[in-house]
Write an enzyme that holds these catalytic residues in place. Sequence first.
Site, PDB file in Angstrom:
ATOM      1  N   HIS A 120       0.893  -1.207  -0.109  1.00  0.00           N
ATOM      2  CA  HIS A 120       0.045  -0.086   0.032  1.00  0.00           C
ATOM      3  C   HIS A 120       1.035   1.118   0.075  1.00  0.00           C
ATOM      4  O   HIS A 120       1.078   1.488   1.001  1.00  0.00           O
ATOM      5  CB  HIS A 120      -1.099  -0.259   1.143  1.00  0.00           C
ATOM      6  CG  HIS A 120      -1.821   1.210   1.263  1.00  0.00           C
ATOM      7  ND1 HIS A 120      -2.964   1.054   2.138  1.00  0.00           N
ATOM      8  CD2 HIS A 120      -1.950   2.178   0.528  1.00  0.00           C
ATOM      9  CE1 HIS A 120      -3.531   2.111   1.953  1.00  0.00           C
ATOM     10  NE2 HIS A 120      -3.156   2.962   1.278  1.00  0.00           N
TER      11      HIS A 120
ATOM     12  N   HIS B 211       1.554   4.826  -2.279  1.00  0.00           N
ATOM     13  CA  HIS B 211       0.927   5.605  -3.438  1.00  0.00           C
ATOM     14  C   HIS B 211       2.383   6.418  -3.823  1.00  0.00           C
ATOM     15  O   HIS B 211       2.927   7.297  -3.206  1.00  0.00           O
ATOM     16  CB  HIS B 211       0.077   6.985  -3.040  1.00  0.00           C
ATOM     17  CG  HIS B 211      -1.351   6.178  -2.468  1.00  0.00           C
ATOM     18  ND1 HIS B 211      -2.313   6.066  -3.299  1.00  0.00           N
ATOM     19  CD2 HIS B 211      -1.604   5.863  -1.204  1.00  0.00           C
ATOM     20  CE1 HIS B 211      -3.259   5.566  -2.564  1.00  0.00           C
ATOM     21  NE2 HIS B 211      -2.690   5.329  -1.328  1.00  0.00           N
TER      22      HIS B 211
ATOM     23  N   HIS C 251      -9.137   1.395  -1.591  1.00  0.00           N
ATOM     24  CA  HIS C 251      -9.305   1.938  -0.087  1.00  0.00           C
ATOM     25  C   HIS C 251     -10.785   1.613   0.493  1.00  0.00           C
ATOM     26  O   HIS C 251     -11.549   1.976  -0.266  1.00  0.00           O
ATOM     27  CB  HIS C 251      -8.962   3.173  -0.300  1.00  0.00           C
ATOM     28  CG  HIS C 251      -7.660   3.518  -0.259  1.00  0.00           C
ATOM     29  ND1 HIS C 251      -6.656   2.903  -1.406  1.00  0.00           N
ATOM     30  CD2 HIS C 251      -6.520   4.216   0.402  1.00  0.00           C
ATOM     31  CE1 HIS C 251      -5.483   3.353  -1.395  1.00  0.00           C
ATOM     32  NE2 HIS C 251      -5.502   4.268  -0.228  1.00  0.00           N
TER      33      HIS C 251
ATOM     34  N   GLU D  26     -11.260   3.501   6.019  1.00  0.00           N
ATOM     35  CA  GLU D  26     -10.363   4.307   6.564  1.00  0.00           C
ATOM     36  C   GLU D  26     -10.898   5.355   7.302  1.00  0.00           C
ATOM     37  O   GLU D  26     -10.735   5.324   8.413  1.00  0.00           O
ATOM     38  CB  GLU D  26      -9.305   4.984   5.405  1.00  0.00           C
ATOM     39  CG  GLU D  26      -8.224   5.891   5.810  1.00  0.00           C
ATOM     40  CD  GLU D  26      -7.458   6.601   4.677  1.00  0.00           C
ATOM     41  OE1 GLU D  26      -8.172   6.701   3.563  1.00  0.00           O
ATOM     42  OE2 GLU D  26      -6.245   7.207   5.102  1.00  0.00           O
TER      43      GLU D  26
ATOM     44  N   ASP E 275       1.846   4.026   2.804  1.00  0.00           N
ATOM     45  CA  ASP E 275       0.977   4.747   2.408  1.00  0.00           C
ATOM     46  C   ASP E 275       1.518   5.926   1.316  1.00  0.00           C
ATOM     47  O   ASP E 275       1.500   5.889   0.235  1.00  0.00           O
ATOM     48  CB  ASP E 275      -0.341   5.321   3.460  1.00  0.00           C
ATOM     49  CG  ASP E 275      -1.441   5.610   2.751  1.00  0.00           C
ATOM     50  OD1 ASP E 275      -1.730   5.348   1.426  1.00  0.00           O
ATOM     51  OD2 ASP E 275      -2.208   6.091   3.423  1.00  0.00           O
ATOM     52  N   ASP E 276       1.858   6.984   2.178  1.00  0.00           N
ATOM     53  CA  ASP E 276       2.315   8.426   1.548  1.00  0.00           C
ATOM     54  C   ASP E 276       3.458   8.740   2.594  1.00  0.00           C
ATOM     55  O   ASP E 276       3.310   9.798   3.265  1.00  0.00           O
ATOM     56  CB  ASP E 276       1.021   9.294   1.262  1.00  0.00           C
ATOM     57  CG  ASP E 276      -0.237   8.943   0.805  1.00  0.00           C
ATOM     58  OD1 ASP E 276       0.082   8.948  -0.610  1.00  0.00           O
ATOM     59  OD2 ASP E 276      -0.818   8.457   1.343  1.00  0.00           O
TER      60      ASP E 276
HETATM   61  N1  HPA Z   1      -6.752   7.358   1.476  1.00  0.00           N
HETATM   62  C1  HPA Z   1      -7.279   7.712   0.106  1.00  0.00           C
HETATM   63  N2  HPA Z   1      -6.714   8.314  -0.710  1.00  0.00           N
HETATM   64  C2  HPA Z   1      -5.108   8.290  -0.854  1.00  0.00           C
HETATM   65  C3  HPA Z   1      -4.522   7.992   0.229  1.00  0.00           C
HETATM   66  C4  HPA Z   1      -5.284   7.607   1.534  1.00  0.00           C
HETATM   67  O1  HPA Z   1      -4.674   7.206   2.407  1.00  0.00           O
HETATM   68  N3  HPA Z   1      -3.171   8.517  -0.134  1.00  0.00           N
HETATM   69  C5  HPA Z   1      -3.399   8.805  -1.331  1.00  0.00           C
HETATM   70  N4  HPA Z   1      -4.436   8.747  -1.871  1.00  0.00           N
HETATM   71 ZN    ZN Z   2      -3.646   4.824   0.627  1.00  0.00          ZN
END
Ligand code: HPA
Ligand code: ZN
Length: 338
Positions: free
Chosen positions: A19, A21, A203, A206, A284-285
Amino acid sequence: MNTADLNAYICDLPKAELHLHIEGTLEPELIFKLAARNHIAMPYASVEALRAAYAFTDLQSFLDLYYAGASVLITEQDFYDMTMAYLQRARADGVLHAEIMFDPQTHTARGVAIETVFAGIVRALRDARATTGISSYLLMSFLRHLSEQDAFDTLAAALPLRAQYADVWIGIGLDSAELGNPPGKFARIFARCKELGFRLVAHAGEEGPAAYVRDALEVLHVERIDHGVRSEDDPALMQRLIRDQVPLTVCPLSNLKLCVVEALSQHNLARLLRQGAMITINSDDPAYFGGYVGQNYLAVAQALDLNKRELTTLARNSLLASFLPADTKQRLLDSQDL
Ligand code: HPA
Ligand code: ZN
């Protein structure tokens, strides 16, 4: 174990990152470098000022800065440099295999050709595989705040490139603003992508409710849930996720930074892991949330008191939950004694 020993133990664990991006790996330093290279004016005076703006209250407050940061990506070389920088960091964290999401709509909406996006990312993936052995797949993600038609147009633009990138582009994802954009909005495009033979993830759970996780499974037919931490609100759903070993790609530092949890010590991933859920740890990021995958493992190991066996299980889960062929997975697990 002291922090240095724990960190070394974690880095040595052979793992996959599932996971991630790629646009979320753009460090402020690289944003400034690309802005200068492309003659783009930055609304921040310095790298430090930009980093200081990374104080998020929820998913949308992050997405606003994440899409703004991505606007410095113009040329094929920009996408290459971003991707190569991530792969080098992942490799240092003991990542053997990465399944990387990218958001073509973020770039095509600004006039960047989808061919440029694919070409730069894939050249880096292939170079890194040849030079370091790290393997990778690409998951093309649709932005859920945009329309179904926009997703269909993006798929139509990308499909002519499929044969050329078949070694890496194997799947489809769904990201961006979750609340108000339920999985059902993308039922038809996911059905089409399934017919085309793509692997599917989305996703869900969350910020959105457990019902979105259920819909991602039943309406979109995804094989993995990105995040999924709110599944616990629905005990019957949670039992099903455990029974079917549906992987949840959990991102602890992301959950902390986006206020999905108040403190890492309150994160439910250890409880779910101990109940037998197929939990994986991911970043994630990482440029926005304060750490790459190794730092995510370290932070939860300390906050939730995970032992070595549990850390090994998390790493093992990441390889098992990957989309690698079964024989490759088995070879990695055997060779690494997992
Ligand atoms: N959630 C949804 N969209 C996203 C995320 C995330 O954590 N990171 C990058 N785009
Ligand atoms: Zn994500």
